[in-house]
Write a protein that holds these residues in place. Structure first.
Motif, PDB file in Angstrom:
ATOM      1  N   VAL A 142     -24.749 -23.574  75.835  1.00 50.30           N
ATOM      2  CA  VAL A 142     -24.333 -23.510  74.191  1.00 50.30           C
ATOM      3  C   VAL A 142     -25.125 -23.056  73.548  1.00 50.30           C
ATOM      4  O   VAL A 142     -25.933 -22.864  72.409  1.00 50.30           O
ATOM      5  N   LEU A 143     -26.608 -24.815  73.994  1.00 55.80           N
ATOM      6  CA  LEU A 143     -27.315 -25.155  73.157  1.00 55.80           C
ATOM      7  C   LEU A 143     -28.183 -23.848  72.997  1.00 55.80           C
ATOM      8  O   LEU A 143     -28.748 -23.538  72.257  1.00 55.80           O
ATOM      9  N   HIS A 144     -29.057 -22.982  74.400  1.00 55.16           N
ATOM     10  CA  HIS A 144     -29.392 -22.284  74.268  1.00 55.16           C
ATOM     11  C   HIS A 144     -29.658 -20.897  73.538  1.00 55.16           C
ATOM     12  O   HIS A 144     -29.840 -20.380  72.621  1.00 55.16           O
ATOM     13  N   HIS A 145     -27.921 -20.368  73.214  1.00 50.95           N
ATOM     14  CA  HIS A 145     -27.692 -19.465  72.935  1.00 50.95           C
ATOM     15  C   HIS A 145     -27.613 -19.384  70.899  1.00 50.95           C
ATOM     16  O   HIS A 145     -27.770 -18.777  70.871  1.00 50.95           O
ATOM     17  N   LEU A 146     -27.185 -20.870  70.910  1.00 56.76           N
ATOM     18  CA  LEU A 146     -26.987 -21.501  69.193  1.00 56.76           C
ATOM     19  C   LEU A 146     -28.570 -21.234  68.610  1.00 56.76           C
ATOM     20  O   LEU A 146     -29.174 -21.034  67.638  1.00 56.76           O
ATOM     21  N   GLU A 147     -29.732 -21.193  69.584  1.00 55.31           N
ATOM     22  CA  GLU A 147     -30.381 -21.369  69.029  1.00 55.31           C
ATOM     23  C   GLU A 147     -31.843 -20.198  69.094  1.00 55.31           C
ATOM     24  O   GLU A 147     -32.018 -19.985  68.109  1.00 55.31           O
ATOM     25  N   VAL A 148     -30.895 -19.056  70.104  1.00 53.57           N
ATOM     26  CA  VAL A 148     -31.781 -17.434  69.884  1.00 53.57           C
ATOM     27  C   VAL A 148     -31.236 -17.557  68.768  1.00 53.57           C
ATOM     28  O   VAL A 148     -32.112 -16.914  67.743  1.00 53.57           O
ATOM     29  N   HIS A 149     -29.647 -17.757  68.238  1.00 54.15           N
ATOM     30  CA  HIS A 149     -29.168 -17.089  67.171  1.00 54.15           C
ATOM     31  C   HIS A 149     -29.627 -17.788  65.615  1.00 54.15           C
ATOM     32  O   HIS A 149     -29.925 -16.715  64.426  1.00 54.15           O
ATOM     33  N   MET A 150     -29.817 -18.283  65.578  1.00 51.79           N
ATOM     34  CA  MET A 150     -30.696 -19.472  64.793  1.00 51.79           C
ATOM     35  C   MET A 150     -31.702 -19.147  64.647  1.00 51.79           C
ATOM     36  O   MET A 150     -32.330 -19.059  63.293  1.00 51.79           O
ATOM     37  N   GLN A 151     -32.975 -18.947  65.554  1.00 46.82           N
ATOM     38  CA  GLN A 151     -33.969 -18.301  64.960  1.00 46.82           C
ATOM     39  C   GLN A 151     -34.091 -17.285  64.857  1.00 46.82           C
ATOM     40  O   GLN A 151     -35.052 -17.422  63.587  1.00 46.82           O
ATOM     41  N   GLY A 152     -33.824 -15.987  65.070  1.00 47.15           N
ATOM     42  CA  GLY A 152     -33.510 -15.406  64.963  1.00 47.15           C
ATOM     43  C   GLY A 152     -32.429 -15.456  63.490  1.00 47.15           C
ATOM     44  O   GLY A 152     -32.531 -13.217  62.737  1.00 47.15           O
ATOM     45  N   GLN A 153     -31.704 -16.075  62.431  1.00 52.76           N
ATOM     46  CA  GLN A 153     -30.951 -15.802  61.631  1.00 52.76           C
ATOM     47  C   GLN A 153     -29.992 -14.814  61.984  1.00 52.76           C
ATOM     48  O   GLN A 153     -29.405 -14.007  60.696  1.00 52.76           O
ATOM     49  N   ARG A 154     -29.370 -14.944  62.913  1.00 53.32           N
ATOM     50  CA  ARG A 154     -27.833 -14.109  62.900  1.00 53.32           C
ATOM     51  C   ARG A 154     -27.016 -15.228  63.584  1.00 53.32           C
ATOM     52  O   ARG A 154     -26.265 -16.006  63.844  1.00 53.32           O
ATOM     53  N   ASP A 155     -25.567 -14.179  62.415  1.00 53.65           N
ATOM     54  CA  ASP A 155     -24.758 -15.289  62.576  1.00 53.65           C
ATOM     55  C   ASP A 155     -24.504 -16.525  62.248  1.00 53.65           C
ATOM     56  O   ASP A 155     -23.791 -17.247  62.919  1.00 53.65           O
ATOM     57  N   LEU A 156     -25.307 -17.110  60.945  1.00 56.39           N
ATOM     58  CA  LEU A 156     -25.285 -18.336  60.929  1.00 56.39           C
ATOM     59  C   LEU A 156     -24.244 -19.158  61.000  1.00 56.39           C
ATOM     60  O   LEU A 156     -23.796 -20.092  61.306  1.00 56.39           O
ATOM     61  N   GLY A 157     -23.306 -18.068  60.580  1.00 54.41           N
ATOM     62  CA  GLY A 157     -21.312 -19.132  59.423  1.00 54.41           C
ATOM     63  C   GLY A 157     -20.895 -19.419  61.401  1.00 54.41           C
ATOM     64  O   GLY A 157     -20.681 -20.564  61.206  1.00 54.41           O
ATOM     65  N   MET A 158     -21.388 -18.249  61.956  1.00 57.35           N
ATOM     66  CA  MET A 158     -20.249 -18.890  63.373  1.00 57.35           C
ATOM     67  C   MET A 158     -21.199 -19.920  63.979  1.00 57.35           C
ATOM     68  O   MET A 158     -20.225 -20.891  64.886  1.00 57.35           O
ATOM     69  N   CYS A 159     -22.563 -19.675  64.464  1.00 56.28           N
ATOM     70  CA  CYS A 159     -23.394 -21.084  64.791  1.00 56.28           C
ATOM     71  C   CYS A 159     -22.929 -22.070  63.995  1.00 56.28           C
ATOM     72  O   CYS A 159     -22.948 -23.053  64.785  1.00 56.28           O
ATOM     73  N   ALA A 160     -22.770 -22.668  63.377  1.00 60.26           N
ATOM     74  CA  ALA A 160     -22.507 -24.049  62.458  1.00 60.26           C
ATOM     75  C   ALA A 160     -21.191 -24.145  62.594  1.00 60.26           C
ATOM     76  O   ALA A 160     -20.853 -25.743  62.832  1.00 60.26           O
ATOM     77  N   HIS A 161     -20.340 -23.207  62.668  1.00 62.65           N
ATOM     78  CA  HIS A 161     -18.932 -23.949  63.050  1.00 62.65           C
ATOM     79  C   HIS A 161     -17.925 -24.125  64.226  1.00 62.65           C
ATOM     80  O   HIS A 161     -18.123 -25.426  65.102  1.00 62.65           O
ATOM     81  N   ILE A 162     -19.590 -23.614  65.386  1.00 66.55           N
ATOM     82  CA  ILE A 162     -19.846 -23.493  66.963  1.00 66.55           C
ATOM     83  C   ILE A 162     -20.658 -25.699  66.741  1.00 66.55           C
ATOM     84  O   ILE A 162     -19.617 -26.082  67.462  1.00 66.55           O
ATOM     85  N   LEU A 163     -21.092 -25.324  65.678  1.00 65.96           N
ATOM     86  CA  LEU A 163     -21.979 -27.075  65.887  1.00 65.96           C
ATOM     87  C   LEU A 163     -21.080 -28.591  65.608  1.00 65.96           C
ATOM     88  O   LEU A 163     -21.039 -29.489  65.627  1.00 65.96           O
ATOM     89  N   THR A 164     -20.147 -27.664  63.914  1.00 70.26           N
ATOM     90  CA  THR A 164     -19.297 -28.917  63.649  1.00 70.26           C
ATOM     91  C   THR A 164     -18.352 -29.509  65.198  1.00 70.26           C
ATOM     92  O   THR A 164     -17.565 -29.941  65.426  1.00 70.26           O
ATOM     93  N   LYS A 165     -18.419 -28.264  65.895  1.00 68.92           N
ATOM     94  CA  LYS A 165     -16.973 -28.376  67.272  1.00 68.92           C
ATOM     95  C   LYS A 165     -17.588 -29.590  68.437  1.00 68.92           C
ATOM     96  O   LYS A 165     -17.367 -30.100  69.169  1.00 68.92           O
ATOM     97  N   ILE A 166     -18.637 -29.046  68.539  1.00 70.20           N
ATOM     98  CA  ILE A 166     -20.025 -29.681  69.479  1.00 70.20           C
ATOM     99  C   ILE A 166     -19.913 -31.270  69.031  1.00 70.20           C
ATOM    100  O   ILE A 166     -19.802 -32.246  69.892  1.00 70.20           O
ATOM    101  N   TYR A 167     -20.092 -31.399  67.818  1.00 76.74           N
ATOM    102  CA  TYR A 167     -21.101 -33.076  67.140  1.00 76.74           C
ATOM    103  C   TYR A 167     -19.701 -34.234  67.282  1.00 76.74           C
ATOM    104  O   TYR A 167     -20.294 -35.420  67.941  1.00 76.74           O
ATOM    105  N   PRO A 168     -18.476 -33.421  67.180  1.00 73.80           N
ATOM    106  CA  PRO A 168     -17.828 -34.966  67.246  1.00 73.80           C
ATOM    107  C   PRO A 168     -17.625 -35.284  68.739  1.00 73.80           C
ATOM    108  O   PRO A 168     -17.668 -36.560  68.982  1.00 73.80           O
ATOM    109  N   GLN A 169     -17.945 -34.733  69.890  1.00 78.68           N
ATOM    110  CA  GLN A 169     -17.965 -35.065  71.128  1.00 78.68           C
ATOM    111  C   GLN A 169     -19.514 -35.193  71.632  1.00 78.68           C
ATOM    112  O   GLN A 169     -19.317 -35.659  72.178  1.00 78.68           O
TER     113      GLN A 169
END
Length: 1518
Positions: free
Chosen positions: A755-782
């Protein structure tokens, strides 16, 4: 009620914590109501535009108190208690929003403790509540409440039937059943006690039905004689006859928040044959086809649109359902079909007929009787309904159209027939001619019939049916019923020319009109027809398919594509609720224990052919149904395992793994661009998370996590930017981390890396940042502390929450490890600069919505903690030899912005909020103090130890440091004083003076003070700082005295900068700053006066001047010339031409002295044009307003002071008051002109007192001189004004009811300004206030004297032809003469010329004589004015002139005046010479006290001591 508290004390820092044992909702309710109570009282005090909120808040507070009492009693079930608490919190949130209070984070109705949840969870809660507040959820279902009150002003004397239905004008058809209300002869509903007979709810309206072209239609049918108004003895038979129609658009009801009463206009049809189209004609406004029934006839109804689920509406609008209410359904199924919904309604519309005369000389009056008949001739009871709200009947009689052989009824009836008796029923329509003769016979002349079910078992098809009209009623069931089935040689029909048309529509969840569907419904009876029927299933409408028994799917999996089609129907929102039915069937009724083998084979067969297939439509449909296919697989395997004790387990697992290997293969296929394979991949990813949830039922969590990891990991890293697979991939990951797979610790460790690997790829490419942030908000509480470096690109809410969560979880050890990964100083510097920049963004006011105080405080906590952890790093790595200017500058600015945050200024909070913050965030507040002290200590440490680097911060940091001192913290302010002192010493050592620091400090201080910042303690603090600059007694007091406001901007402290500090350049700079503000605001006169300040500093010399501001290098003479021309231009635009002339003369003298005749001629011509403008152009006389600022909430340079303001063009009191209230939105407008007391002065509020004042001109010689045009006088009336006055009439002692002039005193307030208006500002402070009282006698003299002056001015204008229209003179003469005749002057005579008054007031003898002289003078001016008026009055106004003359004679008689004809004739010849002669004559006459003549005019030069303007002299020369 006494509240019981459990107390415990925290000795540390001497804080006491009180924990109530009562429910948290009760505690919140109590505190909130206290806050509301204070603000509610303030709403009442303000009263301005807040009256509605005041009353609404009062009702809500009472409602909350009632609910609070129910909770405290405690005699409620848990469900009822939860419902009440939810209701309470909803009301609390509404009130907080209306009053602008903070948004409260809560789950359901319970408050959330920010310390016990993660920042991401807190952000999501705040975001959900904010989104709910900003964008309310749009209801998908809507319902219309209708209540009939009465038929107004009909006076028909007959009973009435009113049919309501909803009509779609776009499709020309009704979309609802009909609702029937029966009215008695008085026009009110029968049985008023039965609500169901007068109220209904039209249910299941879709969002598409709320359009302008959808209408509520009411058809009115009267029950009485054939022809309205015919004699009673003609016929006693009652007929149903058309009467009228009314319509209203659904869109007109959208804006109403509650029940709204309407009076619908009733129209009748001009031609009865067009009755079926009357509503359509009214809607389309074809007025030639209808006309009003009566001028005031209307149908009184109550209408209200309700939104949402019907069950919820029952709860929210219980008052509507206190009695039974009829339900009117939609024609057909609603947009969402609920499982278990049973409906079997047949709708028949009597459309039209074609009948022969039958030997009649006139056309028939046809009435239809409708019967529902069984095969044996029996008639079922009460199954025919004319409309909801009425009882069922055995037969229905249509209304009668008068004398029509081609009647068109368009009348709808409803037949809710039970399914078990549907077969064998038929409808019989009997046609009768209704005679209008005395007996009123109804003679049967034909009938038609139609069976409701066909031979094959299908029901009557929907649509139009042309029926045969039969004559013989015996054994008719064997006869043909429809002309569509009539053979050419059939003679059974009475006449092929006669026909009857109906329209049928079936809405049934059990019966069908399709043969293939019927075979599927009866698949157990005819199993041989299943294959053929299933092949045709895909062509059927979804509403038919959902009637299929789901058991059929488990029996016929060999028709896999068909089952897939049925499953995919459940994805349609219309059938979404049928998923529950499917789930229930799979879990409780599915019995295919061996089906999983076939299903896995089918799935693998389709998946393995994806890459090579040319057409992907069928494959995509299969993958779309993966969720339910795997539900069947899992349930089938579980059944098999139970039956065989777990046999073939390994075989099943291998088949699943083989299937997923095929899935991984096609998912790993990387395509360029968008193609069918990409879409197929996206289809599978959408359903994959639900597939994983199903597999958890038979696999372990770790096994499913491995499958999910391998599936997500097989996806290509990079894809085309526009490829939809990128977004779908992230959506799949988001659903996966929200599933049980991620909540489990073991499976989370398996999933997290991919999951982190795909997030890193998208964030480095500056793509779909809103969805990346949404996933991060679900990841961090756990996720426990997980190191992950993210590149900063954009700060959105989700990223902020994730970052804060990360920082919140770090401790000192984690920070040390983080910093060790930054070995070089450059990396550490970049990290700190980036972090400080992010923190500065996080604490910006626009980072979060205004009411997110909780989120801001949590953010501040995290920032403070982080800075404390980094403090040692700053000291060790960036001081002394390792000094870095950028790092320290960024840190200082961060500290300044942090300290000045509005959310940390607790002194501005209400007491309850301040207490709550200190109690809840006591540790945070201590950290704030610590951070403040830490920042200040850093600054002191920095300035003490880093002497060689101080100059880098001078003068750049002076302004920010000065802003820090605004924080009302004494310790912080005391810490800052040495810093300013150190700056001065440093600057002194470098350059020998501290002018740079001095100028910057004064400039910034002036800006802060002009913006109203600072308090009394702050003033005292800076009074202690000012001696550092030199022998200036009180800097702040000077700035306060010399500063004023203009359009909300700080302006200029002119005299202070010029005289006190001797800062000529700063003085000139502020002059131009003020000039620019005036020029942009189009205050051209004020701009000219402002620039004149600089002009006065210059002389007419050749001294060279350097380049400065926008001026080039030039001589002093040239710059003064340039300024003169600019000032003249601005005075010209401001229409102050007299000022322009003075400057033109000065310039002309200079040109003449230098023999510059070219410019001299231009200047003379300009001067001549200015004279022309004065004479020919009209100038507006502005209003002047006195405004007082009272209360401690105003800035100290406005606080408890009064000003006089020059209004804008055409601006009156109301507009000016509104402008000031918009500039000070929290101010309260005082509604009286009395001086406020100390209570108002010391109030913690803002009070504005505004009223109009009159200017007192100084140039009385110009204003009183005769012959001066009014255009010239108007300038001196409103320019160069120092004094203004305001008169307040009052009665001293008891008021004389017979003659109020006897006790009418005037309180005159004279205000003297520090500078004259207009000037360099549109308003100046009042320097002196004088108050005198004018006696009734003096007041009467002033009134008459002012009116005499007005009359003489108008007469002079009329004589000199300055007045284009004589109407002003006419109105003035009429007003004075009419008032005098009706008691005006007589009242003065009665009050002040009476013997009693003269005897009691001997000291007023001169004043009484003066009043008598002014009255005589007014009479003579009126006489002369009438003479002038007669000369110029137009012909059409001659009667009015004659009336004025007659009234004047009455007035003259009452005053005892005589006519002097000789002077009258002289005035006609030469008005000006006569005026002079008359003045001398009148003075002699008054001395000798004879009766004054009525044919001459007077000009009395005597005036009262309290009069500011007297009548102008009649002599031009004085």
């Amino acid at each position: 009620m006494c509240l019981m508290f459990h107390l415990y004390f925290v000795t540390h820092r001497q804080f006491e914590t009180v924990i109530p044992i009562e429910d948290s909702v009760i505690t919140e309710m109590t505190v909130t109501l206290r806050d509301w109570g204070t603000m509610w009282k303030q709403l009442f005090v303000v009263g301005r535009n807040e009256g509605d909120l005041f009353h609404r808040l009062w009702h809500v507070m009472n409602e909350i108190l009632d609910l609070r009492q129910q909770v405290l009693v405690g005699h409620l079930t848990n469900d009822c208690m939860n419902n009440i608490k939810q209701h309470i919190t909803a009301r609390l949130d509404w009130g907080n929003e209306q009053l602008g209070l903070d948004l409260v984070p809560r789950k359901e109705f319970n408050l959330v403790d920010p310390d016990k949840i993660s920042v991401t969870e807190l952000y999501q809660l705040m975001e959900q509540r904010h989104r709910k507040k900003e964008i309310p959820v749009q209801a998908s279902m809507h319902h219309l409440f209708v209540q009939v009150k009465s038929l107004m002003n009909a006076n028909l004397g007959e009973e009435m039937e009113v049919f309501f239905f909803i009509y779609d004008c776009r499709e020309n058809r009704p979309i609802s059943e009909r609702f029937l209300v029966r009215l008695n002869k008085q026009g009110v509903p029968h049985s008023l006690e039965k609500m169901e007979s007068q109220c209904t709810l039209f249910i299941d309206l879709g969002s598409n039905d709320l359009r302008k072209d959808v209408f509520v239609v009411a058809h009115l049918i009267r029950i009485g004689r054939m022809v309205a108004g015919e004699k009673k003895n003609v016929c006693n038979t009652q007929y149903r006859r058309p009467y009228g129609c009314a319509v209203i658009s659904i869109a007109d009801l959208l804006t109403a928040e509650s029940k709204d009463d309407h009076l619908l206009k009733v129209y009748s049809c001009n031609a009865e044959s067009e009755w079926c189209q009357i509503h359509d004609n009214i809607i389309r406004k074809i007025s030639s086809r209808y006309s009003p029934v009566g001028s005031n006839t209307g149908l009184a109804v109550t209408l209200q649109l309700l939104h949402g689920d019907l069950e919820q509406i029952h709860k929210d609008c219980m008052h509507l359902f206190t009695h039974s209410i009829s339900i009117t359904k939609r024609l057909g199924f609603s947009e969402i079909i609920m499982p278990g919904e049973t409906r079997n309604d047949l709708y028949i519309t009597l459309e039209r007929g074609e009948f022969e005369k039958g030997g009649k000389s006139v056309a028939r009056n046809v009435e239809i009787s409708v019967h529902l008949v069984e095969a044996d001739g029996e008639i079922p009871k009460n199954l025919i309904f004319a409309g909801t709200g009425d009882l069922g009947v055995d037969q229905h009689q249509s209304f009668v159209l008068y004398h029509s052989n081609s009647p068109r009824w368009a009348e709808q009836i409803k037949l809710p027939i039970p399914v078990d008796i549907f077969r064998g029923l038929h409808l019989r329509f009997e046609f009768r001619h209704c005679s209008t003769k005395e007996k009123g016979e109804k003679k049967l002349f034909g009938f038609s019939f139609i069976p409701l079910m066909q031979d094959g078992g299908c029901t009557l098809p929907d649509g139009m049916h042309e029926l045969i009209v039969h004559k013989d009623t015996l054994r008719y069931l064997k006869l043909p019923f429809s002309k569509a089935n009539l053979s050419g040689n059939n003679q059974a029909a009475r006449s092929t020319k006669e026909s009857f048309w109906i329209t049928s529509f079936l809405c049934s969840t059990k019966l069908t009109q399709n043969g293939d569907m019927l075979n599927l419904l009866n698949w157990r009876t005819h199993p041989e027809k299943i294959s053929d029927s299933l092949s045709k299933l895909k062509d059927l409408d979804g509403t038919e398919v959902v009637k299929v028994d789901f058991e059929l799917l488990s029996v016929t999996w060999i028709f896999f594509p068909i089952q897939v089609h049925v499953i995919n129907l459940l994805h349609d929102t219309k059938f979404h609720h049928f998923k529950l039915v499917m789930d229930n069937y799979i879990e409780n009724h599915f019995a295919g224990a061996l089906s999983y083998r076939d299903l896995i084979k089918f799935m693998k067969w389709y998946v393995s052919r994806i890459i090579d297939a040319e057409h992907h439509e069928q494959i995509q449909q299969v993958l779309k149904a993966s969720e339910y296919v795997f539900k069947y697989i899992v349930q089938s395997r579980q059944l098999y395992a139970v039956a065989t004790c777990g046999q073939s387990e390994e075989e099943f697992r291998c088949s699943i793994y083989e299937l997923f290997k095929s899935v991984h293969l096609f998912l790993s296929h990387e395509s360029k661009g968008v193609n069918p394979i990409t879409h197929t991949q996206a289809v599978f990813l959408r359903s994959f998370p639900t597939v994983c949830c199903e597999l958890l039922k038979i696999f372990t969590v770790e096994e499913v996590a491995v499958l999910a990891r391998d599936t997500i990991g097989s996806l290509p890293n990079m894809a085309h930017t526009d490829c939809p697979l990128q977004t779908v991939k992230l959506q799949c990951i988001a659903k996966t981390v929200e599933s049980p797979l991620y909540t489990n610790t073991e499976s989370r460790c398996v999933l997290l890396p991919v999951v982190l690997h795909h997030l890193e790829v998208h964030m480095q490419g500056q793509r779909d940042l809103g969805m990346c942030a949404h996933i991060l908000t679900k990841i961090y509480p756990q996720t426990p502390r997980t190191a992950m470096r993210l590149q900063y690109q954009d700060v959105t809410g989700e990223f902020v929450a994730c970052l804060l969560t990360l920082l919140r979880q770090l401790n000192d050890k984690d920070y040390q490890q983080l910093l060790t990964r930054l070995p070089s100083k450059d990396e550490l510097t970049n990290f700190l600069l980036q972090l400080f920049t992010i923190f500065q963004i996080l604490i910006r006011p626009d980072m979060f919505p205004r009411d997110w105080t909780v989120m801001r405080l949590v953010t501040n906590n995290v920032i403070i903690t982080t800075l404390l952890y980094l403090s040692d790093t700053l000291r060790k790595n960036f001081l002394n030899e390792q000094f870095d200017f950028k790092v320290w500058e960024s840190y200082f600015y961060l500290s300044i912005v942090f300290i000045n945050q509005p959310c940390l200024q607790l002194e501005t909070f209400p007491p309850s909020k301040r207490k709550k913050v200190l109690e809840k965030y006591v540790f945070s507040s201590l950290r704030i103090v610590q951070n403040t002290s830490l920042s200040a200590s850093f600054w002191v440490l920095f300035y003490i130890n880093v002497d060689e680097h101080k100059l880098n911060f001078i003068p750049g940091m002076i302004g920010p440091f000065l802003e820090v001192t605004l924080v009302p913290q004494p310790d912080l302010r005391n810490v800052m004083i040495p810093i300013f002192h150190d700056m001065l010493e440093c600057e002194q050592r470098r350059s020998g003076n501290f002018k740079q620091v001095e100028a910057k400090l004064i400039d910034k201080l002036d800006s802060l003070m002009s913006d109203g910042k600072g308090d009394e303690t702050y003033k005292e603090l800076f009074n202690s700082i000012i001696p550092l600059f030199g022998p200036y007694p009180s800097l702040l007091k000077k700035i306060e005295r010399e500063t004023w406001r203009e359009s909300g901007a700080s302006l200029i402290a002119t005299n202070f900068y010029k005289t006190e500090l001797n800062k000529e350049e700063m003085y000139i700079r502020y002059i131009h700053k003020l000039y620019d503000l005036h020029f942009k605001a189009q205050n051209y006169t004020e701009a000219a006066y402002t620039l004149l300040l600089y002009d006065e500093l210059l002389e007419w010399t050749e001294r060279p001047l350097r380049e400065f501001l926008t001026y080039p290098m030039q001589s002093e003479w040239q710059r003064k010339e340039c300024l003169h021309l600019t000032i003249i231009h601005n005075f010209d635009r401001g229409k102050c031409w007299e000022n322009c002339i003075i400057l033109c003369r000065e310039l002309a003298n200079q040109y003449e002295a230098y023999f510059d005749y070219r410019n001299l001629s231009k200047m003379r011509m300009m001067e001549a044009s200015l004279y022309e403008k004065i004479i020919n152009q009209q100038r507006l006389e502005p209003e002047f307003f006195r405004i007082g600022f009272y209360g401690k909430k105003f800035p100290f340079f406005l606080r408890n002071k009064e000003f006089v303001c020059r209004g804008n063009d055409y601006e009156r009191l109301e507009a000016f008051q509104q402008r000031m209230l918009s500039e000070f939105p929290h101010a309260i407008a005082m509604q009286h002109a009395n001086m406020p007391d100390q209570t108002i002065h010391q109030a913690e509020a803002q009070y504005l007192q505004i009223y109009t004042v009159s200017p007192v001109p100084d140039r009385q010689d110009v204003l009183q001189r005769d012959g001066v045009p009014n255009n010239i006088k108007s300038f001196y009336k409103v320019n160069h004004i120092w004094r203004f006055r305001y008169d307040r009439p009052f009665h001293k002692g008891s008021k004389d009811k017979e003659n109020e002039f006897k006790s009418l005193w005037v309180e005159r307030t004279t205000l003297t300004l520090a500078q004259s208006l207009p000037g360099i500002s549109r308003w100046f402070e009042v320097e002196k206030r004088e108050l005198v009282e004018i006696s009734p006698l003096e007041n009467a003299s002033e009134v008459i004297e002012n009116k005499n002056l007005e009359l003489r001015t108008l007469i002079a204008q009329c004589q000199t032809r300055q007045m284009q229209n004589i109407n002003p003179l006419t109105m003035c003469l009429n007003g004075v003469i009419d008032a005098a005749v009706n008691g005006g002057l007589a009242r003065y005579q009665e009050a002040f010329f009476a013997k009693d008054y003269i005897a009691n007031h001997p000291e007023d003898g001169d004043k009484i004589n003066r009043l008598r002289d002014l009255m005589f003078e007014q009479a003579h001016i009126l006489e002369f004015g009438l003479t002038v008026h007669e000369k110029f009055v137009p012909q059409d106004m001659r009667p009015l002139h004659k009336k004025l003359v007659d009234q004047f004679h009455v007035m003259r008689t009452s005053l005892g005046l005589q006519v002097i004809t000789c002077l009258f004739e002289i005035y006609i010849l030469n008005a000006h010479n006569a005026l002079c002669m008359y003045t001398k004559y009148l003075m002699l006459a008054l001395d000798s006290r004879p009766s004054p003549s009525t044919s001459s005019l007077s000009s009395n030069h005597s005036s009262s001591a309290h009069v500011n303007s007297s009548a102008p002299s009649s002599n031009r020369g004085g």
